[in-house]
Design a protein around this motif. Structure first.
Motif, PDB file in Angstrom:
ATOM      1  N   LEU A  81      17.227   3.563  -4.480  1.00 38.95           N
ATOM      2  CA  LEU A  81      16.051   3.852  -5.310  1.00 38.95           C
ATOM      3  C   LEU A  81      15.177   4.915  -4.651  1.00 38.95           C
ATOM      4  O   LEU A  81      14.417   5.623  -5.325  1.00 38.95           O
ATOM      5  CB  LEU A  81      15.236   2.578  -5.555  1.00 38.95           C
ATOM      6  CG  LEU A  81      15.906   1.472  -6.399  1.00 38.95           C
ATOM      7  CD1 LEU A  81      14.993   0.243  -6.464  1.00 38.95           C
ATOM      8  CD2 LEU A  81      16.226   1.972  -7.795  1.00 38.95           C
ATOM      9  N   GLY A  82      15.251   4.989  -3.303  1.00 38.80           N
ATOM     10  CA  GLY A  82      14.528   6.018  -2.564  1.00 38.80           C
ATOM     11  C   GLY A  82      13.022   5.906  -2.631  1.00 38.80           C
ATOM     12  O   GLY A  82      12.314   6.919  -2.666  1.00 38.80           O
ATOM     13  N   ILE A  83      12.509   4.690  -2.623  1.00 42.19           N
ATOM     14  CA  ILE A  83      11.062   4.465  -2.727  1.00 42.19           C
ATOM     15  C   ILE A  83      10.534   3.933  -1.399  1.00 42.19           C
ATOM     16  O   ILE A  83      11.008   2.903  -0.899  1.00 42.19           O
ATOM     17  CB  ILE A  83      10.733   3.487  -3.871  1.00 42.19           C
ATOM     18  CG1 ILE A  83      11.188   4.094  -5.204  1.00 42.19           C
ATOM     19  CG2 ILE A  83       9.249   3.156  -3.911  1.00 42.19           C
ATOM     20  CD1 ILE A  83      11.068   3.153  -6.374  1.00 42.19           C
ATOM     21  N   ASN A  84       9.561   4.634  -0.831  1.00 37.14           N
ATOM     22  CA  ASN A  84       8.929   4.180   0.406  1.00 37.14           C
ATOM     23  C   ASN A  84       8.147   2.894   0.134  1.00 37.14           C
ATOM     24  O   ASN A  84       7.572   2.713  -0.937  1.00 37.14           O
ATOM     25  CB  ASN A  84       7.982   5.246   0.952  1.00 37.14           C
ATOM     26  CG  ASN A  84       8.721   6.479   1.433  1.00 37.14           C
ATOM     27  OD1 ASN A  84       9.876   6.396   1.820  1.00 37.14           O
ATOM     28  ND2 ASN A  84       8.047   7.624   1.397  1.00 37.14           N
ATOM     29  N   GLY A  85       8.100   2.035   1.124  1.00 46.71           N
ATOM     30  CA  GLY A  85       7.356   0.783   0.983  1.00 46.71           C
ATOM     31  C   GLY A  85       8.238  -0.404   0.662  1.00 46.71           C
ATOM     32  O   GLY A  85       7.796  -1.548   0.732  1.00 46.71           O
ATOM     33  N   ARG A 139       0.826  -1.204   0.000  1.00 43.83           N
ATOM     34  CA  ARG A 139       0.000   0.000   0.000  1.00 43.83           C
ATOM     35  C   ARG A 139       0.862   1.257   0.000  1.00 43.83           C
ATOM     36  O   ARG A 139       0.666   2.179  -0.792  1.00 43.83           O
ATOM     37  CB  ARG A 139      -0.933   0.007   1.214  1.00 43.83           C
ATOM     38  CG  ARG A 139      -1.960   1.140   1.159  1.00 43.83           C
ATOM     39  CD  ARG A 139      -2.964   1.027   2.266  1.00 43.83           C
ATOM     40  NE  ARG A 139      -2.334   1.152   3.587  1.00 43.83           N
ATOM     41  CZ  ARG A 139      -3.018   1.266   4.716  1.00 43.83           C
ATOM     42  NH1 ARG A 139      -4.340   1.257   4.697  1.00 43.83           N
ATOM     43  NH2 ARG A 139      -2.400   1.369   5.869  1.00 43.83           N
ATOM     44  N   THR A 140       1.874   1.257   0.888  1.00 44.44           N
ATOM     45  CA  THR A 140       2.787   2.400   0.944  1.00 44.44           C
ATOM     46  C   THR A 140       3.604   2.504  -0.345  1.00 44.44           C
ATOM     47  O   THR A 140       3.851   3.593  -0.860  1.00 44.44           O
ATOM     48  CB  THR A 140       3.727   2.266   2.154  1.00 44.44           C
ATOM     49  OG1 THR A 140       2.948   2.122   3.340  1.00 44.44           O
ATOM     50  CG2 THR A 140       4.644   3.461   2.278  1.00 44.44           C
ATOM     51  N   LEU A 141       4.027   1.357  -0.859  1.00 43.37           N
ATOM     52  CA  LEU A 141       4.833   1.334  -2.081  1.00 43.37           C
ATOM     53  C   LEU A 141       4.079   1.945  -3.266  1.00 43.37           C
ATOM     54  O   LEU A 141       4.620   2.796  -3.998  1.00 43.37           O
ATOM     55  CB  LEU A 141       5.248  -0.108  -2.388  1.00 43.37           C
ATOM     56  CG  LEU A 141       5.981  -0.348  -3.714  1.00 43.37           C
ATOM     57  CD1 LEU A 141       7.287   0.426  -3.757  1.00 43.37           C
ATOM     58  CD2 LEU A 141       6.237  -1.834  -3.924  1.00 43.37           C
ATOM     59  N   LYS A 142       2.848   1.528  -3.443  1.00 43.35           N
ATOM     60  CA  LYS A 142       2.072   2.031  -4.582  1.00 43.35           C
ATOM     61  C   LYS A 142       1.785   3.525  -4.457  1.00 43.35           C
ATOM     62  O   LYS A 142       1.767   4.258  -5.456  1.00 43.35           O
ATOM     63  CB  LYS A 142       0.773   1.221  -4.717  1.00 43.35           C
ATOM     64  CG  LYS A 142       1.028  -0.207  -5.195  1.00 43.35           C
ATOM     65  CD  LYS A 142      -0.219  -1.072  -5.162  1.00 43.35           C
ATOM     66  CE  LYS A 142       0.102  -2.497  -5.599  1.00 43.35           C
ATOM     67  NZ  LYS A 142      -1.067  -3.395  -5.509  1.00 43.35           N
ATOM     68  N   GLN A 143       1.574   3.981  -3.222  1.00 43.18           N
ATOM     69  CA  GLN A 143       1.367   5.410  -3.016  1.00 43.18           C
ATOM     70  C   GLN A 143       2.647   6.187  -3.330  1.00 43.18           C
ATOM     71  O   GLN A 143       2.613   7.265  -3.945  1.00 43.18           O
ATOM     72  CB  GLN A 143       0.934   5.668  -1.568  1.00 43.18           C
ATOM     73  CG  GLN A 143       0.616   7.133  -1.259  1.00 43.18           C
ATOM     74  CD  GLN A 143      -0.534   7.674  -2.099  1.00 43.18           C
ATOM     75  OE1 GLN A 143      -1.594   7.045  -2.194  1.00 43.18           O
ATOM     76  NE2 GLN A 143      -0.327   8.824  -2.740  1.00 43.18           N
ATOM     77  N   SER A 144       3.801   5.619  -2.948  1.00 45.44           N
ATOM     78  CA  SER A 144       5.082   6.265  -3.207  1.00 45.44           C
ATOM     79  C   SER A 144       5.355   6.359  -4.702  1.00 45.44           C
ATOM     80  O   SER A 144       5.836   7.383  -5.209  1.00 45.44           O
ATOM     81  CB  SER A 144       6.213   5.501  -2.510  1.00 45.44           C
ATOM     82  OG  SER A 144       7.467   6.097  -2.750  1.00 45.44           O
ATOM     83  N   LEU A 145       5.028   5.282  -5.418  1.00 42.18           N
ATOM     84  CA  LEU A 145       5.214   5.289  -6.877  1.00 42.18           C
ATOM     85  C   LEU A 145       4.319   6.351  -7.524  1.00 42.18           C
ATOM     86  O   LEU A 145       4.736   7.044  -8.466  1.00 42.18           O
ATOM     87  CB  LEU A 145       4.903   3.903  -7.455  1.00 42.18           C
ATOM     88  CG  LEU A 145       5.877   2.771  -7.107  1.00 42.18           C
ATOM     89  CD1 LEU A 145       5.363   1.447  -7.664  1.00 42.18           C
ATOM     90  CD2 LEU A 145       7.276   3.064  -7.643  1.00 42.18           C
ATOM     91  N   LYS A 146       3.108   6.467  -7.008  1.00 42.06           N
ATOM     92  CA  LYS A 146       2.171   7.465  -7.535  1.00 42.06           C
ATOM     93  C   LYS A 146       2.692   8.877  -7.278  1.00 42.06           C
ATOM     94  O   LYS A 146       2.658   9.734  -8.178  1.00 42.06           O
ATOM     95  CB  LYS A 146       0.801   7.269  -6.879  1.00 42.06           C
ATOM     96  CG  LYS A 146      -0.287   8.170  -7.443  1.00 42.06           C
ATOM     97  CD  LYS A 146      -1.624   7.853  -6.782  1.00 42.06           C
ATOM     98  CE  LYS A 146      -2.719   8.769  -7.319  1.00 42.06           C
ATOM     99  NZ  LYS A 146      -4.028   8.493  -6.657  1.00 42.06           N
ATOM    100  N   ASP A 147       3.210   9.115  -6.058  1.00 44.77           N
ATOM    101  CA  ASP A 147       3.727  10.439  -5.719  1.00 44.77           C
ATOM    102  C   ASP A 147       4.945  10.800  -6.565  1.00 44.77           C
ATOM    103  O   ASP A 147       5.157  11.972  -6.914  1.00 44.77           O
ATOM    104  CB  ASP A 147       4.115  10.490  -4.230  1.00 44.77           C
ATOM    105  CG  ASP A 147       2.896  10.362  -3.314  1.00 44.77           C
ATOM    106  OD1 ASP A 147       1.766  10.553  -3.799  1.00 44.77           O
ATOM    107  OD2 ASP A 147       3.102  10.041  -2.117  1.00 44.77           O
ATOM    108  N   LYS A 148       5.760   9.790  -6.895  1.00 36.62           N
ATOM    109  CA  LYS A 148       6.984  10.042  -7.660  1.00 36.62           C
ATOM    110  C   LYS A 148       6.778   9.874  -9.167  1.00 36.62           C
ATOM    111  O   LYS A 148       7.728  10.009  -9.946  1.00 36.62           O
ATOM    112  CB  LYS A 148       8.091   9.097  -7.181  1.00 36.62           C
ATOM    113  CG  LYS A 148       8.548   9.342  -5.753  1.00 36.62           C
ATOM    114  CD  LYS A 148       9.589   8.313  -5.332  1.00 36.62           C
ATOM    115  CE  LYS A 148      10.061   8.549  -3.907  1.00 36.62           C
ATOM    116  NZ  LYS A 148      10.859   9.764  -3.779  1.00 36.62           N
ATOM    117  N   ASN A 149       5.515   9.543  -9.546  1.00 38.96           N
ATOM    118  CA  ASN A 149       5.181   9.358 -10.957  1.00 38.96           C
ATOM    119  C   ASN A 149       6.088   8.304 -11.618  1.00 38.96           C
ATOM    120  O   ASN A 149       6.627   8.499 -12.705  1.00 38.96           O
ATOM    121  CB  ASN A 149       5.281  10.695 -11.722  1.00 38.96           C
ATOM    122  CG  ASN A 149       4.553  10.629 -13.056  1.00 38.96           C
ATOM    123  OD1 ASN A 149       3.598   9.865 -13.232  1.00 38.96           O
ATOM    124  ND2 ASN A 149       5.022  11.413 -14.023  1.00 38.96           N
TER     125      ASN A 149
END
Length: 577
Positions: free
Chosen positions: A144-148, A85-95
Motif C-alpha cells: 500500500l506504501g503508506i507511512n504510519g 499521526r504519521t498515518l494521517k499525514q501520509s494519507l493527506k500527502d497522498k490525497n
C-alpha cells in the motif's frame, strides 16, 4: 519642562515600569507553576515526540509432554500497528481518504471495517491493529506504501495436535496472554520479560542520523514440561471419542494417573475444542475433570469400604441381610437390580454393588464417623491441582445429615466431587494410604544450543500426607480385584493385567440440587493395575449416556477395559516388559 510636567512624566514611567515588572513577575510565576506542577507531564509529552520507545516481545515458552514432545509452540507471523499521526499525514500527502484505507485494510486483514474505524479515530497516537498476520497479508499491507502502518515480526501460538489435550492446555488471546488451562495457570512463567529499544526520531517518526539506540534484551519465557504422556493421552482421546458416539452421551471425561506421586498422565474431555481454530462455546473450554462436581454413585462404595475397614477389622467377616430394598425413615432404598440377595459379606456387597448392604453399613458406621473420614480424605475442599477453576465439590455439614442422607452417602448419592478429588483418594487406596496433590506440571526449563533440556524447577508436593492404613488398603485392593474378575466390573477385565476397580451409576442431580433429573445418569468406572502394587489408576465418567443403556457396567467399564488393554500391551506402565 516645569516641575509639574516632570512629575507627570516620572509617574508615567513608574507606572509603565511597574506594569512591566508585574508582567515579568507573572510570567516567572507562571513558568515556575508550569515547571513545578506540569513539568513531568510536559517532559513526557516532549519525549513522546522525539523518542521512539519500542517494546520487544519475548518468545513465549513451549509446552511439552513428559518425554519433551511439543504440545504448544510458536509460529512466525507479523503484527500490524498504526502510528496514527504519521498515518494521517501520509494519507493527506497522498490525497487518500480514511474510508478508502479502511476498506483496503478490512479486505486484506479480514477485519470488520467498524473495528478498524474505531482504532483509526481513537485518541491514541499509537494503536495495535492486528496480530497473527500471515506473510501474504503483511506483503499486501506493505505494498500500500503508506507511512504510519508499522509491520513488525511476531509469533502466533500453535497447538501441534489441534484438539489434543485442549481443555488442559487452554489457549491465549491475540496478545499471547493465557486465558485458560495451563496457558493461564503458568502464564507468567511462559510469558517471560519484555525488552525495550529506545531511539530518537524526527517529526516523521524516522530515526535521526547517527542516533545510537538503547537496547534491553527480552528474557524469553520458560518451557513447561507436563506430566502428560502423549501416548496415553492419545489412547484416552480415542477411547473418549468412541464412548461419546457409542453411548450418545452429553460428554465423556477420562483421567489417568500415577498413584505413587499424583502425576496426571492423561486427561481428556469430549467434546473438545480445536485450539488452532477454537469455538468460543464456554462448555468446550470447561475441564470437567477439575471443574465439574458430580455425584459418584457406586464408585464411592470403595471409599465407604475403606472407612469400614479402618473403623474395625470385624467388618471383614460381618454379614449383611440384603433384601431387595430397605426402609430408612419411611423411604425405600432399592438394589440396582431390585432383587433379594440374602446374607452377604462386605466383600460381596462391594463385588455385587449392593445398595441395601451399603445403606445398612452407612447406618452402622454413623454419620460422625463416616463424615469425619470424608472430610479427612479431602472431599468438599479443593485439591490444589495446578489447573484453573477447580470445584470444591459438595459435602453436607454433618449437623444437617439425616438418616436418609447417611444411607445415600454410603453408596455415593447426596455427595458431589470432581474426578481429581475422587482420584486423589482412590490413589491412596492404590499406593498404601498416602494422599498426593494431583498435578500437571513436571518441570520447567529451556533447551540449550545442543537441543538438550536444562531443567531449573520441578514440582514439589508440600501437601502429601498419610490418610489410610497400609494393611487396610491391601485388603481393600483384593476386594476391588474381585469386583473386576468376578463381579459387576467384569466388562473391564483384561487377562494378565490384574485390574482392581469399581463401577458406579448415579442419578444426575438438578443444577440447583433440588432432586434428580428423570432419565439422566452419570456412569463411571475407577480402576487400578496391577492390584498388588498399582502403577496406573484411571477413571472414566460418561455424562448422560443413552437412557436405554446407562449402567456403568455396560458403558464405562468397556472403555476402561480398552484403556487398560492398550496401556498393558503397548507401554511399560503396568509391567516392565
Amino acid at each position: 519642562m516645569d516641575e509639574k510636567d516632570k512629575l507627570v512624566s516620572s509617574s508615567r514611567l513608574f507606572f509603565v515600569f511597574s506594569v512591566i515588572v508585574l508582567i515579568l513577575i507573572t510570567i516567572v510565576c507562571r513558568l515556575y507553576y508550569i515547571s513545578a506542577v506540569h513539568g513531568d507531564k510536559l517532559k513526557l509529552m516532549a519525549e513522546k515526540q522525539w523518542v521512539d520507545k519500542t517494546m520487544i516481545k519475548p518468545t513465549r515458552g513451549e509446552i511439552l509432554d513428559r518425554n519433551y514432545n511439543q504440545l504448544a509452540t510458536n509460529e512466525p507471523s507479523s503484527r500490524i500497528d498504526l502510528d496514527l499521526r504519521t498515518l494521517k499525514q501520509s494519507l493527506k500527502d497522498k490525497n487518500i481518504g480514511i474510508d478508502t484505507l479502511e476498506n483496503q485494510l478490512s479486505s486484506i486483514l479480514e477485519m470488520d471495517k467498524s473495528n478498524i474505524d474505531k482504532i483509526m479515530n481513537s485518541n491514541d497516537e499509537y494503536s495495535a491493529l492486528k496480530r497473527g498476520v500471515s506473510s501474504e497479508q503483511a506483503k499486501k499491507i506493505q505494498n500500500l506504501g503508506i507511512n504510519g502502518i508499522v509491520i513488525s515480526s511476531d509469533t502466533t501460538r500453535y497447538y501441534v495436535n489441534g484438539n489434543f489435550l485442549s481443555q488442559v492446555l487452554g489457549h491465549t488471546n491475540s496478545d499471547g496472554q493465557g486465558l485458560s488451562g495451563v496457558e493461564l495457570m503458568y502464564n507468567k512463567l511462559l510469558t517471560g520479560t519484555p525488552g525495550v529499544s529506545i531511539s530518537e526520531v524526527d517529526n516523521k517518526r524516522e530515526d535521526l542520523p547517527y542516533n545510537q539506540a538503547t537496547y534491553t534484551k527480552p528474557i524469553d519465557g520458560k518451557d513447561l514440561v507436563l506430566t502428560i504422556d502423549a501416548k496415553l493421552q492419545l489412547f484416552a482421546e480415542k477411547a473418549a471419542d468412541a464412548a461419546l458416539k457409542t453411548n450418545k452421551a452429553k460428554s465423556v471425561t477420562i483421567t489417568i494417573m500415577n498413584p505413587k506421586n499424583g502425576e496426571i498422565l492423561a486427561m481428556v474431555n469430549k467434546p473438545s475444542n480445536n485450539l488452532n481454530s477454537p469455538n468460543n462455546s464456554e462448555d468446550l473450554w470447561k475441564n470437567n475433570a477439575v471443574q465439574w462436581a458430580f455425584e459418584p454413585g457406586s464408585i464411592f462404595k470403595a471409599i465407604t469400604s475403606e472407612v469400614a475397614l479402618e473403623t474395625s477389622k470385624s467388618y471383614e467377616n460381618q454379614q449383611f441381610l440384603c433384601n431387595a430394598s430397605v426402609s430408612v425413615d419411611g423411604n425405600l432404598i432399592y438394589n440396582w437390580d431390585k432383587a433379594d440377595h440374602g446374607m452377604m459379606s462386605l466383600q460381596d456387597i462391594l463385588k455385587n454393588s449392593n445398595n441395601v448392604g451399603f445403606a445398612k453399613l452407612g447406618m452402622q458406621l454413623g454419620k460422625e464417623n463416616l463424615y469425619s473420614h470424608i472430610n479427612k480424605f479431602g472431599f468438599g475442599t479443593k485439591t490444589g491441582i495446578d489447573l484453573p477453576g477447580e470445584s470444591s465439590g459438595i459435602v453436607k455439614n454433618v449437623k444437617n445429615v439425616k438418616n436418609l442422607d447417611l444411607a445415600n452417602t454410603a453408596f455415593g448419592q447426596g455427595v458431589a466431587m470432581t474426578q481429581v478429588q475422587y482420584m486423589s483418594v482412590f490413589n491412596a487406596i492404590a499406593n498404601g494410604g498416602k494422599w498426593f496433590t494431583p498435578h500437571i506440571m513436571k518441570e520447567t526449563g529451556n533447551f540449550n544450543k545442543g537441543n538438550e533440556f536444562i531443567g531449573n524447577s520441578k514440582f514439589k508436593d508440600t501437601k502429601a500426607k498419610k490418610i489410610m492404613d497400609k494393611d487396610v488398603t491391601t485388603t481393600l485392593r483384593g476386594y476391588l480385584e474381585k469386583v473386576v474378575s468376578d463381579g459387576v466390573g467384569k466388562n473391564a477385565y483384561v487377562k494378565g493385567c490384574n485390574i482392581a476397580g469399581k463401577t458406579g451409576t448415579a442419578q444426575k442431580a438438578y443444577a440447583d440440587g433440588a432432586g434428580y433429573e428423570p432419565g439422566k445418569y452419570v456412569s463411571s468406572f475407577a480402576g487400578m493395575a496391577p492390584y498388588q502394587d498399582p502403577k496406573i489408576t484411571l477413571i472414566v465418567s460418561i455424562d448422560e449416556p443413552d437412557a436405554s443403556n446407562y449402567y456403568s457396567a455396560q458403558t464405562a467399564a468397556p472403555v476402561a477395559k480398552e484403556l487398560f488393554s492398550e496401556i498393558y500391551n503397548y507401554t511399560n506402565y503396568i509391567y516392565n516388559k
